[in-house]
Design a protein around this motif. Structure first.
Motif, PDB file in Angstrom:
ATOM      1  N   ALA A 138      18.185  17.383 104.381  1.00  0.00           N
ATOM      2  CA  ALA A 138      17.823  15.975 104.242  1.00  0.00           C
ATOM      3  C   ALA A 138      16.317  15.843 104.412  1.00  0.00           C
ATOM      4  N   GLY A 139      15.713  14.999 103.617  1.00  0.00           N
ATOM      5  CA  GLY A 139      14.247  14.907 103.612  1.00  0.00           C
ATOM      6  C   GLY A 139      13.754  13.812 104.527  1.00  0.00           C
ATOM      7  N   TRP A 140      12.583  13.322 104.206  1.00  0.00           N
ATOM      8  CA  TRP A 140      11.934  12.356 105.078  1.00  0.00           C
ATOM      9  C   TRP A 140      12.547  10.970 104.981  1.00  0.00           C
ATOM     10  N   SER A 141      13.440  10.825 104.036  1.00  0.00           N
ATOM     11  CA  SER A 141      14.062   9.508 103.919  1.00  0.00           C
ATOM     12  C   SER A 141      15.190   9.345 104.945  1.00  0.00           C
ATOM     13  N   GLN A 142      15.521  10.439 105.658  1.00  0.00           N
ATOM     14  CA  GLN A 142      16.599  10.312 106.650  1.00  0.00           C
ATOM     15  C   GLN A 142      16.186   9.289 107.713  1.00  0.00           C
ATOM     16  N   GLN A 143      17.179   8.691 108.323  1.00  0.00           N
ATOM     17  CA  GLN A 143      16.878   7.672 109.339  1.00  0.00           C
ATOM     18  C   GLN A 143      16.464   8.354 110.625  1.00  0.00           C
ATOM     19  N   LEU A 144      15.248   8.087 111.059  1.00  0.00           N
ATOM     20  CA  LEU A 144      14.748   8.708 112.277  1.00  0.00           C
ATOM     21  C   LEU A 144      14.625   7.641 113.358  1.00  0.00           C
ATOM     22  N   GLU A 145      14.771   8.098 114.598  1.00  0.00           N
ATOM     23  CA  GLU A 145      14.582   7.159 115.706  1.00  0.00           C
ATOM     24  C   GLU A 145      13.331   7.549 116.448  1.00  0.00           C
ATOM     25  N   GLY A 146      12.759   6.649 117.200  1.00  0.00           N
ATOM     26  CA  GLY A 146      11.599   7.002 118.017  1.00  0.00           C
ATOM     27  C   GLY A 146      10.366   6.257 117.592  1.00  0.00           C
ATOM     28  N   ILE A 147       9.287   6.600 118.255  1.00  0.00           N
ATOM     29  CA  ILE A 147       8.023   5.889 118.018  1.00  0.00           C
ATOM     30  C   ILE A 147       6.873   6.831 118.380  1.00  0.00           C
ATOM     31  N   GLY A 148       5.707   6.607 117.805  1.00  0.00           N
ATOM     32  CA  GLY A 148       4.518   7.361 118.171  1.00  0.00           C
ATOM     33  C   GLY A 148       4.613   8.829 117.839  1.00  0.00           C
TER      34      GLY A 148
ATOM     35  N   ASP B  60       6.323  11.224 119.031  1.00  0.00           N
ATOM     36  CA  ASP B  60       7.703  11.695 118.931  1.00  0.00           C
ATOM     37  C   ASP B  60       8.225  11.529 117.487  1.00  0.00           C
ATOM     38  N   TYR B  61       7.964  10.352 116.966  1.00  0.00           N
ATOM     39  CA  TYR B  61       8.394  10.019 115.602  1.00  0.00           C
ATOM     40  C   TYR B  61       7.686  10.923 114.586  1.00  0.00           C
ATOM     41  N   LYS B  62       6.366  11.131 114.811  1.00  0.00           N
ATOM     42  CA  LYS B  62       5.595  11.966 113.881  1.00  0.00           C
ATOM     43  C   LYS B  62       6.092  13.410 113.913  1.00  0.00           C
ATOM     44  N   ASP B  63       6.411  13.880 115.135  1.00  0.00           N
ATOM     45  CA  ASP B  63       6.931  15.255 115.244  1.00  0.00           C
ATOM     46  C   ASP B  63       8.209  15.409 114.428  1.00  0.00           C
ATOM     47  N   GLN B  64       9.066  14.406 114.529  1.00  0.00           N
ATOM     48  CA  GLN B  64      10.333  14.485 113.778  1.00  0.00           C
ATOM     49  C   GLN B  64      10.083  14.534 112.273  1.00  0.00           C
TER      50      GLN B  64
END
Ligand SMILES: Cc1cc2nc3c(=O)[nH]c(=O)nc-3n(C[C@H](O)[C@H](O)[C@H](O)COP(=O)(O)OP(=O)(O)OC[C@H]3O[C@@H](n4cnc5c(N)ncnc54)[C@H](O)[C@@H]3O)c2cc1C
Length: 570
Positions: free
Chosen positions: A397-407, A409-413
């Protein structure tokens, strides 16, 4: 129409080819190479290789809607919009719904590409040979009629076209999927290799192979001579390939034909009908309507190849009425337009796979993995006839997957690829039936005064059983391999969306039950040949276009010899 001797001479060629798509391009190349003055009549506009691929080099941010289509376009084009390849980057190669209406007596999604190159610009380039398990199926299982040819008749022609086209793949020695002449294959990714290992270990009669496709992975001399280069795995093929790396008429057969000096290609010429001369007992030419000016013209030739794509070929023949053929050219038995068949794409399966998180892949491979048909191949083993091949692929799954988090943490994901997922689809054989047919409308005409086609084509119980079997077997194979099936889908597509429509002018041994003989010649009008999907007696489960190309090259060889002999065979 009254035309002078001089004008008639100017409109006279050795051969007329109707349509410049995959099969017409091959007919043109073969005749021109053999020295015949060949006129290709194309209803659409010119699309020149390289020059006329306006979106080929554009990046997503250069598209106003990032590649998506605005609602107004999808609302106005419900049929074209159902095709996965119709988007902001490709829409200029698709016929818009309102431009070319037809009458759907039963729902049928007719996807069209009217331009030089036809649908060869849009196809997904999957190419598999037929085997005798397909050619012998109607006779063995008692449906349709027996094919007048067998694998051995076509095998050398498969090799011939494959070498010119350039097919990437592997030699797998599978009885019902004869090996092609291949260039190096694309690679399976980690999960696909895992699936192959697990499925083949559990099911010895099922094979997982990389998809054979018309892409130049290692261009040979013959491809370089065509001006074509290596595939860059951009997978933006539907926009037209600036490298000429996938096969299209535009990058390959048409420029090759043109280089001989024997090709005349006229665009915007809608072939309305084929002209039959009662005295000569032959076709003498065609009548066209200019798509822009509506001017009517006639062109003449000794041989006519009809390659307008399956349903348009049916339409042209049905509309070619004369005192001798009041029901359409060659249609003494009344079967013209009947036994239309297609491929059953209704079943899809989605699955996830937990693991292989440290495995990545690079590039956008323009093919998927395949499982040749394994149902009812060597004997009848289910309560439905025939089988299906499976196309599937694994991806992360690419970057369109639903990610949680902020800052941070979010960028790392965002730097990590998502979990593995698998997509599986079927391509099932359908059984040609008399009831599934096309015919001309008595009431509705198109903008050029030509009767519209009525489509009356439907699924049968056999198709539904086949789909359920795929959903069951596909899910079992994925679960057996450690995947979790997340969706089993009946897409409920109308026939036609497979874009593999076939039949209506089928080949056969007996003029009472077929329209064409074993050389693709109309039984009743020997100088007219049909070598596109309309000629197919049954559908097999393989992608069909490679077979159209091989049949075309074979039929041209026969027609050219007959022209040379001048013995009345054509
Ligand atoms: C999105 C998509 C994916 C596909 N994927 C695959 C695949 O992976 N493998 C595969 O084997 N096949 C695939 N196909 C199907 C493939 O494109 C067709 O089988 C193939 O193009 C048929 O070749 P053809 O010569 O019969 O018709 P076309 O390529 O459609 O060419 C017919 C030409 O005739 C012209 N024409 C029509 N009527 C007239 C007329 N009255 N007068 C003059 N000209 C006329 C048209 O404008 C067109 O240029 C796909 C198709 C699409 C759209």
């Amino acid at each position: 129409m009254n035309i002078s001797g001089k004008a008639k001479a100017q409109h006279t060629y050795d051969v007329i080819v109707i349509g410049s798509g995959i099969s017409g391009g091959w007919a043109a190349k073969e005749f021109c190479e053999k020295g015949y003055k060949t006129l290709v009549l194309e209803r659409g506009r010119m699309v020149k290789h390289l020059e006329d691929y306006p979106t080929a080099m554009q990046d997503p941010w250069q598209f106003r809607h990032r590649g998506e289509l605005p609602e107004a376009v999808t609302t106005n084009n419900p049929i074209a919009s159902r095709c996965y390849a119709f988007d902001e980057t490709t829409q200029h190669f698709f016929v818009k719904d309102q431009e070319h209406p037809y009458v759907q007596e039963k729902p049928f999604d007719w996807i069209k590409g009217y331009q030089v190159g036809g649908k060869s610009l849009l196809w997904a380039r999957q190419t598999q040979r037929w085997s005798d398990y397909e050619f012998e199926a109607p006779a063995r299982d008692g449906f349709a009629i027996d094919w007048p040819i067998r694998y051995k008749d076509l095998a050398p022609w498969y090799s011939y076209v494959e070498k010119f086209v350039g097919i990437s793949g592997t030699k797998d020695q599978i009885p019902n999927l004869p090996d092609s002449e291949v260039l190096p294959a694309f690679e399976m990714n980690a999960l696909e290799k895992h699936l192959k290992e697990r499925i083949e270990a559990s099911y010895p009669d099922r094979h997982v192979i990389i998809g054979r496709c018309a892409h130049l992975t290692a261009p040979q001399k013959i491809h370089v001579a065509q001006g074509r280069g290596q595939c860059m795995a951009r997978h933006l093929c539907h926009r037209g390939c600036p490298f000429g790396a996938y096969f299209s008429s535009n990058s390959s057969t048409l420029p090759w034909a043109d280089a001989t000096g024997n090709l005349t290609l006229l665009t915007n010429q809608v072939v309305e009908s084929i002209l039959y001369d009662e005295q000569k007992g032959k076709a003498i030419g065609v009548r066209t309507v200019d798509s822009k000016t509506k001017l009517v013209k006639e062109f003449y030739a000794r041989v006519i190849f009809v390659n307008a794509s399956a349903l348009n070929t049916n339409l042209i023949l049905l509309n070619s009425k004369s005192a001798r053929f009041p029901q359409g050219l060659g249609n003494d038995n009344g079967l013209l337009g009947h036994y239309i068949a297609f491929h059953n794409y209704r079943g899809n399966i989605l699955a996830s796979f937990d693991g292989l998180r440290d495995q990545y892949y690079y590039g956008r491979r323009p093919t998927s993995i395949f499982m040749p048909s394994f149902r009812n191949v060597f004997r009848q083993e289910t309560d439905f006839l025939r089988g299906y091949m499976i196309a599937f692929s694994a991806s992360r799954a690419g970057w369109s997957q639903q990610l949680e988090g902020i800052g941070s943490d979010y960028k790392d994901q965002l730097t990590e690829a998502g979990p593995w997922q698998v997509f599986m689809m079927m391509q099932g054989e359908t059984i040609p039936r008399y009831e599934n047919h096309v015919r001309l409308s008595d009431l509705e005409k198109d903008s050029w005064g030509i009767p519209q086609l009525i489509t009356s084509v439907d699924y049968t119980d056999n198709d539904l059983k086949l789909m359920h079997d795929f959903l069951e077997q596909g899910s079992a194979m994925l679960e057996q391999s450690g995947c979790k099936v997340t969706a089993r889908i009946d897409r409920k597509d109308a026939p036609g969306l497979d874009i593999h429509e076939m039949g209506g002018v089928r080949m056969g041994k007996d003029p009472k039950t077929s329209l064409l003989n074993k050389w693709n010649q109309l039984h009743q009008c020997k100088n007219v040949f049909v070598t596109d999907g309309a000629c197919m007696t049954s559908t097999g489960n393989q992608n069909p276009s490679l077979t159209y190309m091989a049949l075309t090259a074979r039929a041209v060889d026969y027609a050219a010899m007959a022209l040379q002999k001048n013995d009345g065979t054509v």
